[in-house]
Enzyme design. Structure first.
Site, PDB file in Angstrom:
ATOM      1  N   GLY A 193       4.287   7.267  -1.056  1.00 51.85           N
ATOM      2  CA  GLY A 193       5.627   6.787  -1.397  1.00 51.85           C
ATOM      3  C   GLY A 193       6.705   7.071  -0.364  1.00 51.85           C
ATOM      4  O   GLY A 193       7.872   6.772  -0.604  1.00 51.85           O
ATOM      5  N   CYS A 208       0.893  -1.171   0.000  1.00 50.23           N
ATOM      6  CA  CYS A 208       0.000   0.000   0.000  1.00 50.23           C
ATOM      7  C   CYS A 208       0.926   1.215   0.000  1.00 50.23           C
ATOM      8  O   CYS A 208       1.259   1.753   1.055  1.00 50.23           O
ATOM      9  CB  CYS A 208      -0.867  -0.002   1.248  1.00 50.23           C
ATOM     10  N   CYS A 234      -1.182   4.216  11.117  1.00 54.26           N
ATOM     11  CA  CYS A 234      -0.947   5.460  11.855  1.00 54.26           C
ATOM     12  C   CYS A 234      -2.171   5.798  12.701  1.00 54.26           C
ATOM     13  O   CYS A 234      -2.593   6.943  12.778  1.00 54.26           O
ATOM     14  CB  CYS A 234      -0.560   6.590  10.913  1.00 54.26           C
TER      15      CYS A 234
HETATM   16  N1  SAM Z   1       2.983   3.657   2.621  1.00 47.92           N
HETATM   17  C1  SAM Z   1       2.545   4.991   2.248  1.00 47.92           C
HETATM   18  C2  SAM Z   1       3.643   5.975   2.565  1.00 47.92           C
HETATM   19  O1  SAM Z   1       4.456   5.746   3.461  1.00 47.92           O
HETATM   20  O2  SAM Z   1       3.694   7.017   1.878  1.00 47.92           O
HETATM   21  C3  SAM Z   1       1.238   5.336   2.958  1.00 47.92           C
HETATM   22  C4  SAM Z   1       0.158   4.321   2.726  1.00 47.92           C
HETATM   23  S1  SAM Z   1      -1.417   4.789   3.345  1.00 47.92           S
HETATM   24  C5  SAM Z   1      -1.241   4.537   5.035  1.00 47.92           C
HETATM   25  C6  SAM Z   1      -2.396   3.451   2.853  1.00 47.92           C
HETATM   26  C7  SAM Z   1      -2.613   3.368   1.367  1.00 47.92           C
HETATM   27  O3  SAM Z   1      -3.320   2.165   1.074  1.00 47.92           O
HETATM   28  C8  SAM Z   1      -3.444   4.495   0.770  1.00 47.92           C
HETATM   29  O4  SAM Z   1      -2.730   5.150  -0.226  1.00 47.92           O
HETATM   30  C9  SAM Z   1      -4.664   3.787   0.193  1.00 47.92           C
HETATM   31  O5  SAM Z   1      -5.137   4.375  -1.021  1.00 47.92           O
HETATM   32  C10 SAM Z   1      -4.121   2.398  -0.069  1.00 47.92           C
HETATM   33  N2  SAM Z   1      -5.132   1.326  -0.152  1.00 47.92           N
HETATM   34  C11 SAM Z   1      -6.417   1.318   0.306  1.00 47.92           C
HETATM   35  N3  SAM Z   1      -7.003   0.147   0.020  1.00 47.92           N
HETATM   36  C12 SAM Z   1      -6.093  -0.612  -0.620  1.00 47.92           C
HETATM   37  C13 SAM Z   1      -6.100  -1.903  -1.185  1.00 47.92           C
HETATM   38  N4  SAM Z   1      -7.194  -2.683  -1.128  1.00 47.92           N
HETATM   39  N5  SAM Z   1      -4.990  -2.356  -1.808  1.00 47.92           N
HETATM   40  C14 SAM Z   1      -3.877  -1.588  -1.854  1.00 47.92           C
HETATM   41  N6  SAM Z   1      -3.804  -0.339  -1.339  1.00 47.92           N
HETATM   42  C15 SAM Z   1      -4.897   0.136  -0.738  1.00 47.92           C
END
Ligand code: SAM
Length: 338
Positions: free
Chosen positions: A144, A140, A266
């Site tokens: 980035g 996820c 978070c």
């Molecule tokens: N790891 C990123 C960073 O450090 O910049 C932050 C990730 S954020 C906490 C979680 C992400 O998971 C979001 O961008 C969201 O759109 C994505 N997400 C939500 N549902 C998802 C899914 N079913 N599969 C993959 N990603 C998903």
């Protein structure tokens, strides 16, 4: 140029408004879950002027001058020498007092020199212990920040960044292009899958998997500008643990036997943190908890941890004079036997 970068921005009017429904909801839940610690956590969470942004230096365009200036400004280097795994190539600085460097503007043809972030978000990345040549999946990945941090630690043989949301995927691509040299960007695979499908798409492929899961994201939720939508999320919040468990199941499938997985969020919410990990540990005989208590001891100078009741899970909570949270992370290993 660096001096201009370091000049404090003129005080801006506080645009952030606390959303009362969300604060009331947190008050009920977190005073139960965190006990007395909640009072301090609430004070910091509700005071954006206390949030300390860490400065992660980009090893691909290293800002030597800026680093000198950060020292002069009283910033100190995080983690150096304290953690069992700490790659020398990762350099992150934190000020002793609340301070936010201006964000760097992207200039075509120039890689950015630093990335501002919540310092606690480096902990799940470090827990992954990435080594040169390994195959790693960031399930996820947008926007980035953690992919970028992974690349400050080592040169993976293969990095797969996945993101389900197409708008956020664009943001992820921009981050990679602004910080990572083109030859390296070319070997990063970016995909737009539902992370729940990744395990079937690439079974037993990765040495390391990071699941930085979609979660309640307490900090941004608390400052939602639309209180109706914020209230709606209170009921939607109950569905998150199921999604998080499904993402973990998929990640476990994508992990090779002997590989390591780190789960992070978070939020302070026990239902999205410890309970998710307990559920996974109870349902897989080949998934073992990895003891990370040493990490908490090693960096207690910069972070405050709340008890989680788990050896494999740590919860960073916001505290005065410390790098901010919330950030929960847990470390698991897939054993060779099933
Ligand atoms: N790891 C990123 C960073 O450090 O910049 C932050 C990730 S954020 C906490 C979680 C992400 O998971 C979001 O961008 C969201 O759109 C994505 N997400 C939500 N549902 C998802 C899914 N079913 N599969 C993959 N990603 C998903």
């Amino acid at each position: 140029m660096v001096l201009t970068l370091l000049k404090a921005k003129p005080e801006r009017k506080l645009a952030k408004q606390i959303c009362k429904v969300v604060l009331d909801h947190f008050e009920k839940q977190y005073s139960k879950e965190l006990g007395d610690a909640w009072n301090t956590v609430r004070d910091i969470l509700t005071s954006p002027s206390c949030w300390q942004y860490a400065v992660l230096l980009n090893r691909f365009n290293y800002p030597f001058e800026l680093e000198k200036n950060l020292h002069l400004k009283g910033y100190h280097s995080l983690f150096q020498g304290s953690l069992p795994y700490y790659p020398q190539s990762m350099k992150c600085y934190l000020s002793g007092t609340p301070h936010r460097m201006p964000s760097e503007r992207h200039q075509v043809g120039n890689l950015k020199q630093y990335y501002l972030l919540n310092a606690a978000s480096l902990l799940p990345v470090l827990a992954l212990e990435l080594r040169d040549g390994e195959k790693v999946l960031d399930l996820c990945a947008a926007p980035g920040g953690k992919s970028l941090a992974l690349l400050q630690c080592a040169y993976p043989g293969y990095l797969h960044c996945n993101e389900y949301d197409s708008l956020r995927l664009r943001w992820l691509r921009q981050t990679l292009e602004s910080f990572i040299p083109q030859p390296l960007v070319n070997v990063i695979k970016v995909s737009e899958l539902d992370g729940r499908e990744m395990g079937d798409a690439q079974p037993e492929t990765f040495d390391k998997v990071l699941v930085d899961a979609p979660c309640s994201n307490d900090r941004s939720w608390l400052f939602s500008s639309d209180s109706q939508k914020a209230a709606c999320r209170i009921s939607q919040r109950r569905n998150l643990p199921l999604l998080q468990i499904e993402l973990l199941r998929s990640a476990i499938k994508a992990l090779r036997p002997g590989g390591l997985l780190v789960y992070s969020t978070c939020t302070l919410s026990k239902a999205e943190n410890q309970d998710v990990i307990s559920e996974v540990l109870n349902s897989y005989s080949n998934i073992m908890p990895v003891d990370i208590k040493e990490m908490a001891r090693a960096c207690s100078h910069d972070f405050t941890f709340a008890p989680t009741g788990q050896e494999c899970g740590l919860l960073v909570i916001p505290d005065k004079g410390k790098a901010w949270g919330p950030m929960y992370f847990a470390k698991l290993k897939k054993s060779w036997t099933t």
